[in-house]
Design a protein around this motif. Structure first.
Motif, mmCIF file in Angstrom:
data_model
loop_
_atom_site.group_PDB
_atom_site.id
_atom_site.type_symbol
_atom_site.label_atom_id
_atom_site.label_comp_id
_atom_site.label_asym_id
_atom_site.label_seq_id
_atom_site.Cartn_x
_atom_site.Cartn_y
_atom_site.Cartn_z
ATOM 1 N N PHE A 105 0.826 -1.209 0.000
ATOM 2 C CA PHE A 105 0.000 0.000 0.000
ATOM 3 C C PHE A 105 0.864 1.265 0.000
ATOM 4 C CE2 PHE A 105 -2.774 3.218 2.042
ATOM 5 C CZ PHE A 105 -3.801 3.214 1.096
ATOM 6 N N TYR A 162 1.570 2.000 -3.399
ATOM 7 C CA TYR A 162 0.358 2.518 -4.049
ATOM 8 C C TYR A 162 0.225 4.014 -3.812
ATOM 9 C CZ TYR A 162 -4.511 2.884 -5.582
ATOM 10 O OH TYR A 162 -5.657 3.245 -6.241
ATOM 11 N N ASN A 163 0.417 4.447 -2.572
ATOM 12 C CA ASN A 163 0.321 5.876 -2.240
ATOM 13 C C ASN A 163 1.397 6.679 -2.973
ATOM 14 O OD1 ASN A 163 -1.926 6.087 -0.604
ATOM 15 N ND2 ASN A 163 -0.809 5.542 1.252
ATOM 16 N N TYR A 196 0.238 6.651 -6.808
ATOM 17 C CA TYR A 196 -1.040 7.261 -7.185
ATOM 18 C C TYR A 196 -1.422 8.480 -6.330
ATOM 19 C CZ TYR A 196 -1.677 2.949 -9.844
ATOM 20 O OH TYR A 196 -1.521 1.910 -10.709
ATOM 21 N N GLY A 200 -5.254 6.906 -2.605
ATOM 22 C CA GLY A 200 -5.053 5.883 -1.577
ATOM 23 C C GLY A 200 -6.235 5.822 -0.625
ATOM 24 N N CYS A 255 -9.109 4.182 -2.314
ATOM 25 C CA CYS A 255 -8.891 2.731 -2.357
ATOM 26 C C CYS A 255 -9.352 2.075 -1.066
ATOM 27 C CB CYS A 255 -7.407 2.450 -2.627
ATOM 28 S SG CYS A 255 -6.970 0.690 -2.582
ATOM 29 N N HIS A 278 -3.002 -1.383 -9.713
ATOM 30 C CA HIS A 278 -1.868 -1.206 -8.779
ATOM 31 C C HIS A 278 -0.593 -1.632 -9.523
ATOM 32 C CE1 HIS A 278 0.618 -0.862 -5.426
ATOM 33 N NE2 HIS A 278 0.029 -1.693 -4.539
ATOM 34 N N SER A 302 2.552 -2.828 -7.516
ATOM 35 C CA SER A 302 2.530 -4.061 -6.741
ATOM 36 C C SER A 302 3.471 -5.089 -7.364
ATOM 37 C CB SER A 302 1.102 -4.616 -6.688
ATOM 38 O OG SER A 302 1.088 -5.877 -6.064
ATOM 39 N N VAL A 331 -5.052 -4.226 -7.017
ATOM 40 C CA VAL A 331 -4.912 -4.243 -5.550
ATOM 41 C C VAL A 331 -5.285 -5.611 -5.007
ATOM 42 C CG1 VAL A 331 -5.823 -3.319 -3.387
ATOM 43 C CG2 VAL A 331 -5.263 -1.765 -5.268
#
Length: 639
Positions: free
Chosen positions: A514, A517-518, A521, A526, A529, A586, A589, A595
């Motif tokens: 995560f 991800y932050n 994006y 986030g 999400c 994602h 990842s 995700v």
């Protein structure tokens, strides 16, 4: 000479009897009827008139005495009688004792200063000065502290009255604390008049009344001092036996008394008799005897008691009649409550006091003009049925019982006022049907406003508490349960399932990579999400006892009560599927281009050796192992 002497005697004897009757009338002796067997028409008419007048006076007195007692018992305010010179309490009613918070024994005989009624002596001086100068005082405002340490704001009304050969004051207290403290609600008062032993003795002496008491269990008979005097028995001889008592009366009257006494013993029935006492010189003394029974919880008669009144001194009875009528007038005008008498046969008010005009603005003439349409005109339509229902209840009431209602009426200015009313039977027809009812009403509009304000405040408080509870237990971002709510629910379920010895399972999961991800994006996406994940998982957790909560950051936790490991694994797989169906991109990842989540599972039956923290620790270790083994999976550690 013989004929003339006979004629003179024939005329003189009736005249002599009427002369003695006129002397008796002047002394107030009305009890003994005159013989109407007189040949002279004029004298016969006089004898008949005398007898009719005696009967009317006796009936008027009895009716006035009954109405006086009824009026006094329906007065809803504390009332007292005190000496004007010293301010010493001579009599108080039950409402006064309840208001003051003490017994009559601790009140009577003391002055208002000794009781502490006047916190400010200047108020007392001002009060007495106005009474002496004006003879009466109306609505004297005062703040007092009662014997029970309650601070009350009251209005005192009083009037100077000559009673018992001295100037006295008759006072009425109205508790108006609610007008100065809207959160206090009026206390319902019960009205009763109690006399002390000293006042009772004086009353007995004035009215020539003696009382007696018979204890059925012990057989003991007790007479008052006045009864010895009325029946002419030497007090040193003590109370007579039952047989000795019967021998005091004329034989026919003694038999009536015996039968009435026996009925009271067997049925508890009260009695009222007119009895002739045979005096030492053979003449009659006329008395009125009353008896009443006291019953135990099983309905058995355990005591008889009553009074004997000497009715030969009719003049004193007439004085009492006039005094009682005057006293009634003073009470009805002093009370600040509405007082009225309604005739159910004529369907109109036959009496209203001045408070009706002061409170509602209607004159007596205006009330009379409304007639049978009074209630439809002034009562609120929503309360009219209640008013008629209470009037119907009056027909089945016993004496001294009452009905009470609260309803709205329109005053002369067109405004709605709330009234609290108590009504009771005032008079009946010859066959016992309701004829007139006596009622009192109090304006409780202020109290109703307070009640309405309190209800609104309570409703707003409940809404505020619900909102506060929501804020305290809901996560602000995801709108699911927060960590505080989770901790509380876990403790509850742990204790419950410990008692039931059933499984408690926990799913602890977080978003894979995560942080990446932050970084890729941005925190705004986030947050979106996390919101989507929470909403999606919430659709899977559908049982009332299950709970989805945000544990912290990107971590979530699910409580599954009464669920074993197999059922927990099924729920975990559904959560994986729900997240996969979201297909949230994602690219940062390392396990998928959308995700994914990793889930740690723990499941056990609570025991005394374990605690909820053990359940969380097992799920946390399982989550850590799932991440080590490649993420995007569920893992349960077998202990």
């Amino acid at each position: 000479m013989g004929t003339g002497s006979f004629t003179a005697n024939w005329i003189a004897k009736p005249i002599l009897r009427l002369s003695r009757a006129s002397q008796a009338m002047s002394k107030g002796v009305w009890q003994e009827s005159l013989s109407e067997d007189i040949t002279i028409a004029e004298l016969k008419v006089l004898a008949t008139s005398f007898n009719q007048m005696s009967t009317q006076i006796k009936k008027a007195f009895q009716e006035s005495e009954t109405k006086f007692s009824t009026i006094f018992h329906t007065t809803p305010d504390p009332v007292w009688i005190a000496t004007l010179a010293e301010g010493k309490f001579l009599n108080v009613n039950e409402s006064f004792c309840q208001f003051w918070g003490d017994t009559p024994e601790n009140i009577l005989g003391k002055t208002s200063v000794q009781l502490g009624l006047w916190k400010n002596i200047e108020n007392l001086h001002h009060f007495n000065e106005r009474l002496i100068n004006e003879g009466s005082i109306l609505n004297f405002k005062l703040v007092i502290c009662t014997h029970s340490q309650q601070t009350k704001t009251v209005l005192i009304s009083a009037k100077v009255q000559y009673l018992g050969e001295q100037d006295c004051l008759i006072g009425v207290i109205r508790d108006v604390s609610d007008l100065y403290d809207e959160l206090r609600l009026r206390e319902k008062t019960e009205i009763a008049l109690h006399k002390s032993e000293a006042m009772l003795l004086e009353a007995q002496q004035l009215a020539h009344i003696g009382n007696w008491d018979y204890d059925v269990i012990t057989g003991k008979i007790t007479w008052s001092n006045q009864l010895f005097q009325i029946l002419g028995r030497d007090q040193t001889l003590g109370e007579p036996t039952y047989e000795e008592n019967l021998r005091l009366y004329y034989p026919e009257d003694a038999e009536q008394l015996h039968q009435a006494f026996e009925r009271s013993l067997s049925t508890g029935e009260s009695y009222q008799l007119e009895l002739r006492v045979v005096k030492a010189d053979g003449s009659f003394q006329y008395t009125e005897a009353r008896g009443k029974a006291e019953l135990n919880a099983q309905g058995q008669v355990i005591r008889l008691f009553g009074t004997i009144q000497d009715m030969t001194e009719r003049g004193q009875i007439e004085d009492q009649l006039r005094a009682s009528q005057h006293f009634i007038e003073q009470i009805t005008e002093l009370t600040p409550n509405l007082l009225y008498i309604y005739d159910h046969i004529e369907q109109r008010n036959v009496y209203i006091n001045r408070s009706v005009a002061e409170t509602l603005g209607y004159s007596a003439t205006a009330i009379q003009s409304m007639g049978a349409n009074l209630f439809p005109i002034i009562c609120h339509p929503d309360d009219l049925y209640l008013v008629y229902q209470s009037m119907q209840q009056l027909h089945s009431l016993q004496d001294r019982e009452f009905v009470e209602i609260e309803y709205r009426v329109k005053n002369a200015q067109g405004q709605w006022c709330w009234l609290y009313s108590r009504d009771m039977v005032f008079s009946r027809t010859a066959d016992g049907r309701l004829k007139q009812s006596l009622g009192t009403s109090q304006d409780i509009s202020k109290r109703k406003e307070v009640e309405l304000a309190l209800r609104e405040a309570e409703y707003n408080l409940r809404l505020a508490n619900q909102e506060l509870e929501k804020l305290v237990n809901i996560d602000g971002l995801t709108q699911i349960a927060n960590r505080r709510c989770f901790d509380h629910r876990l403790e509850q379920e742990w204790q419950r399932l410990y008692r039931e010895q059933e499984f408690l399972s926990l799913l602890l999961f977080d978003v894979d990579y995560f942080k990446s991800y932050n970084d890729a994006y941005g925190h705004l996406l986030g947050d979106e999400c996390l919101i989507k994940i929470a909403q999606s998982v919430q659709q899977v957790i559908f049982r009332p006892a299950d709970l989805l909560a945000r544990y912290g950051g990107e971590e979530f936790v699910v409580i599954l009560p009464n669920t074993d490991i197999d059922g927990t694994m099924v729920i975990a797989q559904r959560i994986h599927t729900a997240i996969q169906d979201l297909a949230i991109p994602h690219q940062a990842s390392k396990v998928s281009n959308i995700v994914t989540i990793s889930i740690g599972i723990s499941s056990l039956i609570p025991t005394s050796e374990l605690s909820p923290s053990n359940l969380i620790e097992q799920a946390d270790q399982a989550l850590y192992r799932a991440k080590q083994q490649g993420r995007n999976q569920s893992l349960h550690l077998i202990s």
